[in-house]
Scaffold this motif. Structure first.
Motif, PDB file in Angstrom:
ATOM      1  N   ALA A  15       0.824  -1.219   0.000  1.00 29.49           N
ATOM      2  CA  ALA A  15       0.000   0.000   0.000  1.00 29.49           C
ATOM      3  C   ALA A  15       0.856   1.267   0.000  1.00 29.49           C
ATOM      4  CB  ALA A  15      -0.929  -0.004   1.209  1.00 29.49           C
ATOM      5  N   SER A  16       2.177   1.117   0.249  1.00 30.62           N
ATOM      6  CA  SER A  16       3.007   2.308   0.410  1.00 30.62           C
ATOM      7  C   SER A  16       3.571   2.835  -0.920  1.00 30.62           C
ATOM      8  CB  SER A  16       4.173   1.999   1.350  1.00 30.62           C
ATOM      9  OG  SER A  16       5.143   1.198   0.689  1.00 30.62           O
ATOM     10  N   TYR A  17       3.341   2.123  -2.014  1.00 36.09           N
ATOM     11  CA  TYR A  17       3.967   2.531  -3.278  1.00 36.09           C
ATOM     12  C   TYR A  17       3.000   3.342  -4.144  1.00 36.09           C
ATOM     13  CZ  TYR A  17       7.622  -0.641  -1.896  1.00 36.09           C
ATOM     14  OH  TYR A  17       8.631  -1.237  -1.193  1.00 36.09           O
ATOM     15  N   ASP A  18       3.559   4.357  -4.785  1.00 35.86           N
ATOM     16  CA  ASP A  18       2.748   5.150  -5.715  1.00 35.86           C
ATOM     17  C   ASP A  18       2.487   4.364  -6.994  1.00 35.86           C
ATOM     18  OD1 ASP A  18       2.749   7.759  -4.263  1.00 35.86           O
ATOM     19  OD2 ASP A  18       4.906   7.505  -4.482  1.00 35.86           O
ATOM     20  N   THR A  19       3.524   3.671  -7.475  1.00 38.35           N
ATOM     21  CA  THR A  19       3.402   2.942  -8.738  1.00 38.35           C
ATOM     22  C   THR A  19       4.120   1.601  -8.622  1.00 38.35           C
ATOM     23  OG1 THR A  19       3.490   5.064  -9.901  1.00 38.35           O
ATOM     24  CG2 THR A  19       3.752   3.102 -11.251  1.00 38.35           C
ATOM     25  N   ASP A  43      -4.591  -2.180  -5.754  1.00 37.99           N
ATOM     26  CA  ASP A  43      -5.406  -1.358  -6.642  1.00 37.99           C
ATOM     27  C   ASP A  43      -4.771  -1.347  -8.035  1.00 37.99           C
ATOM     28  OD1 ASP A  43      -6.691   0.634  -8.033  1.00 37.99           O
ATOM     29  OD2 ASP A  43      -6.634   2.091  -6.385  1.00 37.99           O
ATOM     30  N   ARG A  44      -5.487  -1.838  -9.034  1.00 36.98           N
ATOM     31  CA  ARG A  44      -4.846  -1.951 -10.340  1.00 36.98           C
ATOM     32  C   ARG A  44      -4.539  -0.599 -10.963  1.00 36.98           C
ATOM     33  NH1 ARG A  44      -8.088  -6.147 -13.495  1.00 36.98           N
ATOM     34  NH2 ARG A  44      -8.676  -6.861 -11.437  1.00 36.98           N
ATOM     35  N   ARG A  45      -5.102   0.483 -10.427  1.00 37.84           N
ATOM     36  CA  ARG A  45      -4.751   1.811 -10.953  1.00 37.84           C
ATOM     37  C   ARG A  45      -3.305   2.177 -10.630  1.00 37.84           C
ATOM     38  NH1 ARG A  45      -9.673   4.994  -8.358  1.00 37.84           N
ATOM     39  NH2 ARG A  45      -8.898   3.657  -6.679  1.00 37.84           N
ATOM     40  N   ARG A  46      -2.682   1.449  -9.718  1.00 38.51           N
ATOM     41  CA  ARG A  46      -1.273   1.734  -9.393  1.00 38.51           C
ATOM     42  C   ARG A  46      -0.317   0.779 -10.117  1.00 38.51           C
ATOM     43  NH1 ARG A  46       0.090   0.913  -4.240  1.00 38.51           N
ATOM     44  NH2 ARG A  46      -1.821  -0.109  -3.623  1.00 38.51           N
ATOM     45  N   ILE A  47      -0.882  -0.141 -10.913  1.00 36.32           N
ATOM     46  CA  ILE A  47      -0.021  -1.131 -11.590  1.00 36.32           C
ATOM     47  C   ILE A  47       0.197  -0.734 -13.055  1.00 36.32           C
ATOM     48  CG2 ILE A  47       0.191  -3.544 -12.313  1.00 36.32           C
ATOM     49  CD1 ILE A  47      -1.593  -4.332  -9.971  1.00 36.32           C
ATOM     50  N   GLU A  48       1.459  -0.859 -13.497  1.00 38.94           N
ATOM     51  CA  GLU A  48       1.804  -0.681 -14.914  1.00 38.94           C
ATOM     52  C   GLU A  48       2.529  -1.940 -15.381  1.00 38.94           C
ATOM     53  OE1 GLU A  48       4.468   2.639 -15.223  1.00 38.94           O
ATOM     54  OE2 GLU A  48       2.895   4.125 -14.777  1.00 38.94           O
ATOM     55  N   ARG A 158       8.292  11.767 -14.218  1.00 36.04           N
ATOM     56  CA  ARG A 158       7.065  11.443 -13.477  1.00 36.04           C
ATOM     57  C   ARG A 158       7.354  10.531 -12.277  1.00 36.04           C
ATOM     58  NH1 ARG A 158       3.922   6.524 -15.298  1.00 36.04           N
ATOM     59  NH2 ARG A 158       5.279   5.373 -16.727  1.00 36.04           N
ATOM     60  N   PHE A 159       8.520   9.895 -12.270  1.00 39.88           N
ATOM     61  CA  PHE A 159       8.849   9.002 -11.154  1.00 39.88           C
ATOM     62  C   PHE A 159       9.608   9.713 -10.029  1.00 39.88           C
ATOM     63  CE2 PHE A 159       8.842   5.478 -14.539  1.00 39.88           C
ATOM     64  CZ  PHE A 159       7.528   5.161 -14.259  1.00 39.88           C
ATOM     65  N   LEU A 160      10.017  10.965 -10.265  1.00 38.40           N
ATOM     66  CA  LEU A 160      10.795  11.677  -9.234  1.00 38.40           C
ATOM     67  C   LEU A 160       9.937  11.932  -8.000  1.00 38.40           C
ATOM     68  CD1 LEU A 160      12.789  14.211 -11.424  1.00 38.40           C
ATOM     69  CD2 LEU A 160      13.565  12.047 -10.450  1.00 38.40           C
ATOM     70  N   GLN A 162       8.755   9.814  -6.086  1.00 44.72           N
ATOM     71  CA  GLN A 162       7.766   8.741  -5.878  1.00 44.72           C
ATOM     72  C   GLN A 162       8.385   7.533  -5.178  1.00 44.72           C
ATOM     73  OE1 GLN A 162       5.342   7.302  -9.050  1.00 44.72           O
ATOM     74  NE2 GLN A 162       3.914   8.956  -8.611  1.00 44.72           N
ATOM     75  N   ARG A 163       7.487   6.717  -4.649  1.00 38.54           N
ATOM     76  CA  ARG A 163       7.887   5.377  -4.173  1.00 38.54           C
ATOM     77  C   ARG A 163       7.446   4.378  -5.240  1.00 38.54           C
ATOM     78  NH1 ARG A 163       9.000   4.066   1.042  1.00 38.54           N
ATOM     79  NH2 ARG A 163       7.874   2.107   0.852  1.00 38.54           N
ATOM     80  N   LEU A 164       8.431   3.690  -5.836  1.00 35.41           N
ATOM     81  CA  LEU A 164       8.159   2.743  -6.921  1.00 35.41           C
ATOM     82  C   LEU A 164       8.526   1.332  -6.461  1.00 35.41           C
ATOM     83  CD1 LEU A 164       9.895   4.597  -9.900  1.00 35.41           C
ATOM     84  CD2 LEU A 164       7.547   4.858  -9.122  1.00 35.41           C
ATOM     85  N   LEU A 165       7.764   0.370  -6.946  1.00 40.01           N
ATOM     86  CA  LEU A 165       8.109  -1.036  -6.706  1.00 40.01           C
ATOM     87  C   LEU A 165       8.225  -1.726  -8.060  1.00 40.01           C
ATOM     88  CD1 LEU A 165       8.527  -3.296  -4.587  1.00 40.01           C
ATOM     89  CD2 LEU A 165       6.081  -3.816  -4.803  1.00 40.01           C
ATOM     90  N   VAL A 166       9.430  -2.213  -8.356  1.00 39.41           N
ATOM     91  CA  VAL A 166       9.645  -2.999  -9.577  1.00 39.41           C
ATOM     92  C   VAL A 166       9.423  -4.461  -9.226  1.00 39.41           C
ATOM     93  CG1 VAL A 166      11.375  -3.769 -11.249  1.00 39.41           C
ATOM     94  CG2 VAL A 166      11.275  -1.356 -10.575  1.00 39.41           C
ATOM     95  N   VAL A 167       8.600  -5.142 -10.009  1.00 39.68           N
ATOM     96  CA  VAL A 167       8.268  -6.538  -9.732  1.00 39.68           C
ATOM     97  C   VAL A 167       8.714  -7.393 -10.920  1.00 39.68           C
ATOM     98  CG1 VAL A 167       6.350  -8.145  -9.393  1.00 39.68           C
ATOM     99  CG2 VAL A 167       6.314  -5.917  -8.263  1.00 39.68           C
ATOM    100  N   THR A 168       9.512  -8.427 -10.631  1.00 39.13           N
ATOM    101  CA  THR A 168       9.944  -9.349 -11.694  1.00 39.13           C
ATOM    102  C   THR A 168       9.743 -10.796 -11.237  1.00 39.13           C
ATOM    103  OG1 THR A 168      12.239  -9.278 -10.907  1.00 39.13           O
ATOM    104  CG2 THR A 168      11.647  -7.739 -12.668  1.00 39.13           C
TER     105      THR A 168
END
Ligand code: SF4
Length: 334
Positions: A15-19, A43-48, A158-160, A162-168
């Protein structure tokens, strides 16, 4: 600047990540990452979704031609944005580099297409990547995937802040090298605490400890149709002509995509160096037997070698069928 290392058993507070950026190959493991996030109520609105195209929009050389369309159909089926990125000219151009800089990266953004890099040191490759877990000699993974993904993050304002989570989707079961990967750590693009262009970027591998059976169970439970490579007999979705290919895979490629097979074989002869040290792909193909599923399913072969995806991605779990390659011989990046 890299951030501090995280405690070994740390897990992300989703829940803590913007994207949340899922780097997807179109394979079952990155698909499972998406399904897992959705099951956990993200929330899928935060997933890319982000997909790196290995052939870089040049001529068909290494990848399955349908992969781009399959990934796009998957994104549409789940109502998610998809951003594609690639090193111009892809695998073949990078391999043929002679006293030249590596090509720039192009990437899609919400504002359109953007470009990064392309002004580095001059260098020469004129060789296939080496079969190794060491990415400095197995140059395809960093040049065409890891560095491309990093360029996508580093070059978007746009990522500056922000809190981002990269998922692999790497899994420990795939190789001893992958077993040593951390499940959760700061990502290579993390600049938390920095004064210039700060961004907090973590990297999570949610299926790192999952078994192959668990992955397929999840895909089946959601009724998602996997990439056709699995139905043709491949156990992993890497490049079609992955340098780690087995004898049976090279025999199958020679059968279903003879022109690409010939181009690769001729490059081996031109470089005087084979992809796999002990044998050329011609010798490997002669030793292997094509996958029966590929022999039996010309329609599936046409689907995999086409560039459109005309089928539904999501279906009923009751009708879902385990693909022929689900538990087949293992090969692919280490
Ligand atoms: S899938 Fe194989 S050939 Fe493609 S980038 Fe990865 S290691 Fe290289």
């Amino acid at each position: 600047m890299r951030g501090p290392s995280l405690p070994p058993r740390a897990k992300p507070d989703l829940a803590s990540y913007d994207t949340i950026l899922i780097f997807t190959s179109g394979g079952k493991d990155s698909l499972c990452c998406l399904l897992h996030l959705l099951e956990r109520g993200v929330d899928r609105r935060r997933i890319e979704l982000h997909h790196h195209e290995v052939d870089g929009r040049g001529a068909w050389f290494m990848d399955w031609p349908v992969t781009g369309a399959y990934v796009a159909a998957t994104a549409a089926a789940f109502g998610l944005p998809l951003y594609r990125s690639w090193r111009v000219g892809g695998f073949e151009r990078e391999m043929l580099r002679r006293d030249a800089a590596t090509a720039p990266v192009l990437f899609e953004t919400p504002l359109g297409l953007a470009q990064a890099g392309g002004a580095g040191r001059l260098g020469t490759r004129l060789a296939f990547p080496q079969i190794s877990a060491d990415p400095s000699v197995r140059w395809c993974s960093p040049a065409l995937k890891i560095d491309v993904g990093a360029a996508v993050i580093r070059n978007q304002d746009r990522f500056l802040g922000q809190r981002l989570l990269v998922v692999t989707g790497e899994r420990a079961e795939e190789s001893p090298a992958r077993a040593r990967y951390a499940t959760f750590e700061p990502h290579g693009t993390d600049t938390r605490g920095g004064r210039r262009r700060p961004r907090h970027v973590d990297h999570w591998r949610p299926v790192h400890g999952w078994s192959t059976a668990c992955v397929w169970d999840t895909v089946g439970r959601h009724g998602v149709r996997p990439h056709p490579a699995y139905e043709l007999g491949w156990a992993r979705l890497s490049c079609m002509s992955c340098i780690f290919g087995t004898a049976a895979q090279w025999a199958t490629i020679r059968l279903i995509a003879p022109e690409v097979f010939e181009r690769i074989a001729r490059y081996e002869e031109l470089f005087g160096r084979t992809i796999q040290r002990a044998r050329s792909i011609r010798d490997l193909a002669a030793l292997g037997r094509p996958y029966q599923a590929a022999i039996d399913n010309p329609g599936l072969v046409a689907l995999a070698l086409g560039d459109s995806w005309p089928l539904p991605i999501r279906g009923s779990p009751e009708d879902w069928v385990m693909p022929a390659g689900a538990f087949a011989e293992r090969s692919g990046p280490t």
